[in-house]
Design a protein around this motif. Structure first.
Motif, PDB file in Angstrom:
ATOM      1  N   TYR A  26      31.221   4.220  50.742  1.00  0.00           N
ATOM      2  CA  TYR A  26      32.296   5.177  50.200  1.00  0.00           C
ATOM      3  C   TYR A  26      33.502   4.849  49.788  1.00  0.00           C
ATOM      4  N   GLY A  27      34.371   4.016  50.628  1.00  0.00           N
ATOM      5  CA  GLY A  27      35.577   3.557  50.138  1.00  0.00           C
ATOM      6  C   GLY A  27      36.878   5.305  50.842  1.00  0.00           C
ATOM      7  N   ARG A  28      36.184   6.015  51.851  1.00  0.00           N
ATOM      8  CA  ARG A  28      36.795   6.950  52.150  1.00  0.00           C
ATOM      9  C   ARG A  28      37.394   6.453  53.119  1.00  0.00           C
ATOM     10  N   LYS A  29      37.134   5.682  54.405  1.00  0.00           N
ATOM     11  CA  LYS A  29      38.186   5.343  55.114  1.00  0.00           C
ATOM     12  C   LYS A  29      38.085   4.211  55.803  1.00  0.00           C
ATOM     13  N   LEU A  30      39.017   3.294  56.716  1.00  0.00           N
ATOM     14  CA  LEU A  30      38.877   1.443  56.508  1.00  0.00           C
ATOM     15  C   LEU A  30      37.759   1.615  57.732  1.00  0.00           C
ATOM     16  N   THR A  31      36.837   2.868  58.173  1.00  0.00           N
ATOM     17  CA  THR A  31      36.313   2.254  59.751  1.00  0.00           C
ATOM     18  C   THR A  31      35.095   2.918  59.055  1.00  0.00           C
ATOM     19  N   GLU A  32      34.548   2.435  58.175  1.00  0.00           N
ATOM     20  CA  GLU A  32      33.112   3.293  57.201  1.00  0.00           C
ATOM     21  C   GLU A  32      32.348   1.761  57.511  1.00  0.00           C
ATOM     22  N   TRP A  33      33.108   0.818  57.257  1.00  0.00           N
ATOM     23  CA  TRP A  33      32.339  -0.401  57.660  1.00  0.00           C
ATOM     24  C   TRP A  33      31.715  -0.641  59.003  1.00  0.00           C
ATOM     25  N   ASP A  34      32.353  -0.342  59.730  1.00  0.00           N
ATOM     26  CA  ASP A  34      32.359  -0.899  61.285  1.00  0.00           C
ATOM     27  C   ASP A  34      31.074   0.517  61.790  1.00  0.00           C
ATOM     28  N   LYS A  35      31.677   2.089  61.123  1.00  0.00           N
ATOM     29  CA  LYS A  35      29.911   2.665  61.822  1.00  0.00           C
ATOM     30  C   LYS A  35      28.523   2.224  61.758  1.00  0.00           C
ATOM     31  N   LEU A  36      28.447   1.394  60.306  1.00  0.00           N
ATOM     32  CA  LEU A  36      27.538   1.014  59.153  1.00  0.00           C
ATOM     33  C   LEU A  36      26.806  -0.168  60.297  1.00  0.00           C
ATOM     34  N   ALA A  37      27.714  -0.666  60.344  1.00  0.00           N
ATOM     35  CA  ALA A  37      27.942  -2.001  60.809  1.00  0.00           C
ATOM     36  C   ALA A  37      27.435  -1.601  62.397  1.00  0.00           C
ATOM     37  N   LYS A  38      27.718  -1.374  62.865  1.00  0.00           N
ATOM     38  CA  LYS A  38      27.359  -0.430  64.983  1.00  0.00           C
ATOM     39  C   LYS A  38      26.400   0.213  64.372  1.00  0.00           C
ATOM     40  N   TRP A  39      25.796   0.988  63.549  1.00  0.00           N
ATOM     41  CA  TRP A  39      23.973   1.413  63.227  1.00  0.00           C
ATOM     42  C   TRP A  39      23.647  -0.280  62.932  1.00  0.00           C
ATOM     43  N   PHE A  40      23.237  -0.948  62.275  1.00  0.00           N
ATOM     44  CA  PHE A  40      22.803  -1.670  62.356  1.00  0.00           C
ATOM     45  C   PHE A  40      22.466  -2.131  63.307  1.00  0.00           C
ATOM     46  N   TYR A  41      23.570  -2.948  63.999  1.00  0.00           N
ATOM     47  CA  TYR A  41      23.685  -3.671  65.172  1.00  0.00           C
ATOM     48  C   TYR A  41      23.077  -2.974  66.618  1.00  0.00           C
ATOM     49  N   ASN A  42      22.888  -1.897  66.581  1.00  0.00           N
ATOM     50  CA  ASN A  42      22.708  -0.772  67.504  1.00  0.00           C
ATOM     51  C   ASN A  42      21.274  -0.551  67.470  1.00  0.00           C
ATOM     52  N   ASP A  77      41.621  -0.751  49.402  1.00  0.00           N
ATOM     53  CA  ASP A  77      41.472  -1.607  50.300  1.00  0.00           C
ATOM     54  C   ASP A  77      40.341  -0.827  51.883  1.00  0.00           C
ATOM     55  N   ASN A  78      40.018  -0.685  51.595  1.00  0.00           N
ATOM     56  CA  ASN A  78      38.878   0.492  52.698  1.00  0.00           C
ATOM     57  C   ASN A  78      37.874  -0.569  52.729  1.00  0.00           C
ATOM     58  N   ILE A  79      37.168  -0.533  51.068  1.00  0.00           N
ATOM     59  CA  ILE A  79      36.407  -1.207  50.983  1.00  0.00           C
ATOM     60  C   ILE A  79      36.430  -2.467  51.297  1.00  0.00           C
ATOM     61  N   PHE A  80      37.469  -3.127  50.982  1.00  0.00           N
ATOM     62  CA  PHE A  80      37.464  -4.380  50.797  1.00  0.00           C
ATOM     63  C   PHE A  80      38.009  -5.113  52.319  1.00  0.00           C
ATOM     64  N   ALA A  81      39.678  -4.679  53.157  1.00  0.00           N
ATOM     65  CA  ALA A  81      40.380  -4.701  54.041  1.00  0.00           C
ATOM     66  C   ALA A  81      39.598  -5.465  55.319  1.00  0.00           C
ATOM     67  N   PRO A  82      38.246  -4.748  55.915  1.00  0.00           N
ATOM     68  CA  PRO A  82      37.330  -4.798  57.040  1.00  0.00           C
ATOM     69  C   PRO A  82      36.715  -5.969  56.379  1.00  0.00           C
TER      70      PRO A  82
END
Length: 166
Positions: A26-42, A77-82
């Protein structure tokens, strides 16, 4: 994730079946990619027959009205920085690094039945850069597409230079 894993299991029995699934950032927070990646990986959702497409809903106007961002640049930035960070240093987020190997594209989604406001139609003179776009209105579609394309092109070039794109 449980239903997704069940469908993946069913796909194993049909070696010629392929899928492209969508998830949203969503580009709402910098942490979105981390949360999605953890879900995918775990949940071990990587599979040779499945690729993932990232949907980016055009919701800047909602987050701006809620005071969650001050400008469109925050959303970019929230979408692309991570993504640039994990490309620079894959060890900084191994889960996101692994997830990106399964991502094949990005899509920008919105309610296409809504007409853009008259003052922000494509071709309008002098649209501000993302850090200066502080209006509560959503930028026009062409503006979104330009900045998504520019960042994706730069990211793909960077990933290719680091040997991370296939």
């Amino acid at each position: 994730a449980e239903i997704t894993k069940e469908v993946i299991s069913d796909m194993d029995s049909s070696k010629y079946q392929l899928a492209e699934w969508r998830v949203s950032i969503y580009g709402r927070k910098l942490t979105e990619w981390d949360k999605l990646a953890k879900w995918f990986y775990n949940h071990r959702l990587a599979h040779p027959c499945i690729r993932w497409l990232i949907q980016i809903p055009r919701l800047y106007h909602l987050y701006r009205k809620l005071g969650e961002m001050t400008c469109f640049g925050d959303m970019i930035d929230n979408i692309f920085a991570p993504l640039f960070e994990v490309t620079r240093d894959p060890g900084s987020n191994p889960q996101l690094h692994a997830f990106l190997t399964c991502v094949v594209g990005f899509d920008c989604v919105d309610d296409e039945s809504i007409e853009p406001s008259e003052s922000f139609k494509a071709g309008s003179p002098k649209l501000p850069a993302p850090p200066e776009w502080t209006s509560p209105a959503n930028p026009p579609y062409s503006y979104w597409m330009y900045y998504l394309y520019a960042n994706l092109a730069a990211l793909n070039h960077f990933r290719r230079s680091r040997g991370l794109n296939c």
